[in-house]
Design an enzyme around this catalytic site. Structure first.
Site, PDB file in Angstrom:
ATOM      1  N   ARG A  55      -4.096   2.456  -1.143  1.00 30.92           N
ATOM      2  CA  ARG A  55      -5.295   1.521  -1.111  1.00 30.92           C
ATOM      3  C   ARG A  55      -5.913   1.878  -2.485  1.00 30.92           C
ATOM      4  NH1 ARG A  55      -7.044   2.332   5.191  1.00 30.92           N
ATOM      5  NH2 ARG A  55      -5.290   1.095   6.182  1.00 30.92           N
TER       6      ARG A  55
ATOM      7  N   GLU B 131       6.624  -3.913  20.452  1.00 30.68           N
ATOM      8  CA  GLU B 131       6.399  -5.002  19.088  1.00 30.68           C
ATOM      9  C   GLU B 131       7.820  -5.160  18.466  1.00 30.68           C
ATOM     10  OE1 GLU B 131       3.875  -5.805  17.825  1.00 30.68           O
ATOM     11  OE2 GLU B 131       1.904  -4.710  18.074  1.00 30.68           O
TER      12      GLU B 131
ATOM     13  N   LYS C   4       3.818  -0.719  12.540  1.00 32.59           N
ATOM     14  CA  LYS C   4       3.028  -0.165  11.621  1.00 32.59           C
ATOM     15  C   LYS C   4       1.878   0.330  12.289  1.00 32.59           C
ATOM     16  CE  LYS C   4       0.498  -1.597   7.501  1.00 32.59           C
ATOM     17  NZ  LYS C   4       0.294  -2.505   6.458  1.00 32.59           N
TER      18      LYS C   4
ATOM     19  N   LYS D 212      -8.437   0.160  10.396  1.00 38.76           N
ATOM     20  CA  LYS D 212      -7.432  -0.973  10.871  1.00 38.76           C
ATOM     21  C   LYS D 212      -6.879  -0.796  12.277  1.00 38.76           C
ATOM     22  CE  LYS D 212      -6.054  -2.227   6.074  1.00 38.76           C
ATOM     23  NZ  LYS D 212      -5.165  -2.935   5.182  1.00 38.76           N
TER      24      LYS D 212
ATOM     25  N   TYR E   6       8.580   5.064  -3.424  1.00 38.33           N
ATOM     26  CA  TYR E   6       8.222   4.860  -4.648  1.00 38.33           C
ATOM     27  C   TYR E   6       9.059   5.671  -5.562  1.00 38.33           C
ATOM     28  CZ  TYR E   6       4.174   2.745  -2.287  1.00 38.33           C
ATOM     29  OH  TYR E   6       3.519   1.947  -1.422  1.00 38.33           O
TER      30      TYR E   6
ATOM     31  N   SER F  58       2.614   5.591   0.600  1.00 39.90           N
ATOM     32  CA  SER F  58       2.014   6.376  -0.679  1.00 39.90           C
ATOM     33  C   SER F  58       1.486   7.643  -0.215  1.00 39.90           C
ATOM     34  CB  SER F  58       0.973   5.626  -0.711  1.00 39.90           C
ATOM     35  OG  SER F  58       0.113   5.389   0.314  1.00 39.90           O
TER      36      SER F  58
ATOM     37  N   LYS G 116       6.481   2.090   9.958  1.00 43.93           N
ATOM     38  CA  LYS G 116       5.845   2.279   8.933  1.00 43.93           C
ATOM     39  C   LYS G 116       4.702   3.350   9.212  1.00 43.93           C
ATOM     40  CE  LYS G 116       2.961   0.396   5.365  1.00 43.93           C
ATOM     41  NZ  LYS G 116       2.355  -0.700   4.772  1.00 43.93           N
TER      42      LYS G 116
HETATM   43  C1  PBG Z   1      -1.256  -3.811   3.638  1.00 42.99           C
HETATM   44  C2  PBG Z   1      -0.190  -2.773   3.245  1.00 42.99           C
HETATM   45  C3  PBG Z   1      -0.463  -1.298   3.361  1.00 42.99           C
HETATM   46  C4  PBG Z   1       0.637  -0.735   2.787  1.00 42.99           C
HETATM   47  C5  PBG Z   1       1.784  -1.690   2.835  1.00 42.99           C
HETATM   48  N1  PBG Z   1       1.146  -3.115   3.025  1.00 42.99           N
HETATM   49  C6  PBG Z   1      -1.813  -0.677   3.380  1.00 42.99           C
HETATM   50  C7  PBG Z   1      -2.644  -0.947   4.845  1.00 42.99           C
HETATM   51  O1  PBG Z   1      -2.296  -1.322   5.856  1.00 42.99           O
HETATM   52  O2  PBG Z   1      -3.731  -0.625   4.634  1.00 42.99           O
HETATM   53  C8  PBG Z   1       0.761   0.800   2.757  1.00 42.99           C
HETATM   54  C9  PBG Z   1       1.954   1.183   1.852  1.00 42.99           C
HETATM   55  C10 PBG Z   1       1.763   2.463   1.425  1.00 42.99           C
HETATM   56  O3  PBG Z   1       0.689   3.390   1.802  1.00 42.99           O
HETATM   57  O4  PBG Z   1       2.481   2.945   0.432  1.00 42.99           O
HETATM   58  N2  PBG Z   1      -1.114  -4.829   4.541  1.00 42.99           N
END
Ligand code: PBG
Length: 332
Positions: free
Chosen positions: A211, A241, A201, A225, A321, A282, A256
């Protein structure tokens, strides 16, 4: 020397002349069973709130969500991924709402399990929807604490499994959490609960609309992050990983975001040949929908094309989505 005949005896266009021949030679195909629908859950009942930065996506209260689950099951979508919109007054420094057995996710798990037992349910394991600071882990003096966070994640995962979650999906990127969560689940008797690790990720700008949708963006402010999510420069690290998470007994792994990281999906699939999922996040969804709304491209066609690209790269399934729209379209 190529083993193939040359032009003019060879004419690749022969296999593109009609729809039937194109479908006969198609190397991959997209089907509803490849799709997983992420959903945003609201408190209350009869509540529906559009997400401004994700045209076509609504946050729904549990009662309305049950209807979406029914529709998804009818269309052949195998699973939903649940994300709670936690009311601000329930967010705390330690995110303890994450392991409240009556939190929004647990209530949604129980309601959907009861009404639509044939659909799989996935819940995210991470603290960001529940913390006042919007980080996925616990913080001390601005540092995200690894081992202390793991203890919290284990409580959260067991709480979700007890509420009927089929697949727990740690998305937090702490080191060592897969082994710890597996041990906690087993100890609590949840041997059959599946672990889907968000193994690779990345610290991505494409999570912005998510968010907004869950409200963690406001909590996070200008923070990032990057001390736990991966650097977009790296791909060998993604393989490490994934290796670590598999050694800790992850059943499935995820890459992701999706489209900007197709090379990672391909390398993970080729290297380990384990169930490999991709998340069309998203921001990827929002870009396509926004351009479609401007009339700049055909959003549904672009969505299908990108999802097909995930399959071509080797993904076994895709969180998107657009799952309902696409499944409807695939079913004609
Ligand atoms: C949080 C999480 C995130 C997403 C899924 N789980 C956001 C982040 O890490 O800030 C993002 C999914 C998306 O953008 O559709 N742990």
């Amino acid at each position: 020397m190529t083993p193939f005949a040359a032009f003019p005896r060879s004419r690749p266009r022969r296999l593109r002349r009609t729809a039937w021949i194109r479908s006969m030679v198609a190397e991959v195909a997209l089907a509803p069973r490849d799709l997983i629908l992420p959903v945003f859950i609201l408190e209350g009942s009869g509540q529906r709130e559009p997400v401004a930065s994700m045209p076509g996506v609504d946050r729904l209260s549990v009662d309305l969500l049950v209807g979406v689950a029914e529709e998804a099951a009818r269309l052949g979508i195998p699973a939903l991924a649940l994300f709670p919109v936690t009311p601000v007054e329930r967010k705390t420094e330690d995110g303890c709402e994450a392991w409240n057995e009556d939190n929004l996710v647990c209530r949604a798990l129980r309601a959907i399990k009861q009404a639509v037992p044939e659909i799989g349910l996935i819940a995210d394991v991470a603290l960001d929807p529940f913390t006042s600071h919007g980080q996925d882990g616990l913080i001390r003096d601005g540092v995200i604490l690894n081992d202390e966070t793991i203890a919290a994640l284990c409580r959260q995962a067991v709480c979700q499994a007890a509420a009927g979650c089929d697949i727990v999906a740690p998305s937090d990127m702490m080191d060592g959490r897969i082994a710890a969560i597996r041990a906690s689940l087993d100890e609590a008797g949840f041997h059959e609960t599946i672990l889907l690790s968000y193994a690779a990720k990345y610290a991505s700008a494409f999570y912005g609309p998510f968010r907004d949708a869950v409200g963690s963006g406001r909590s996070l402010g200008r923070a990032d992050k990057k001390t736990y999510q991966m650097d977009p420069s790296n791909s060998a690290e993604a393989l490490r990983e994934v290796a670590v998470d598999l050694s800790e007994a992850a059943d499935m792994v995820m890459v992701k975001p999706g489209l900007p990281y197709l090379d990672i999906i391909r390398r993970v699939k080729e290297t380990y040949d384990v169930p490999t999922f991709a998340y069309q996040v998203s921001g990827e969804y929002a870009m396509i929908r926004a351009a479609g709304l401007q009339g700049w491209l055909d959003a549904d066609a672009a969505m299908l094309e990108t999802l097909l690209a995930f399959k071509r790269a080797g993904a076994d399934g895709i969180l998107t989505y657009a799952a309902i729209d696409i499944a409807r379209r695939l079913r004609g």
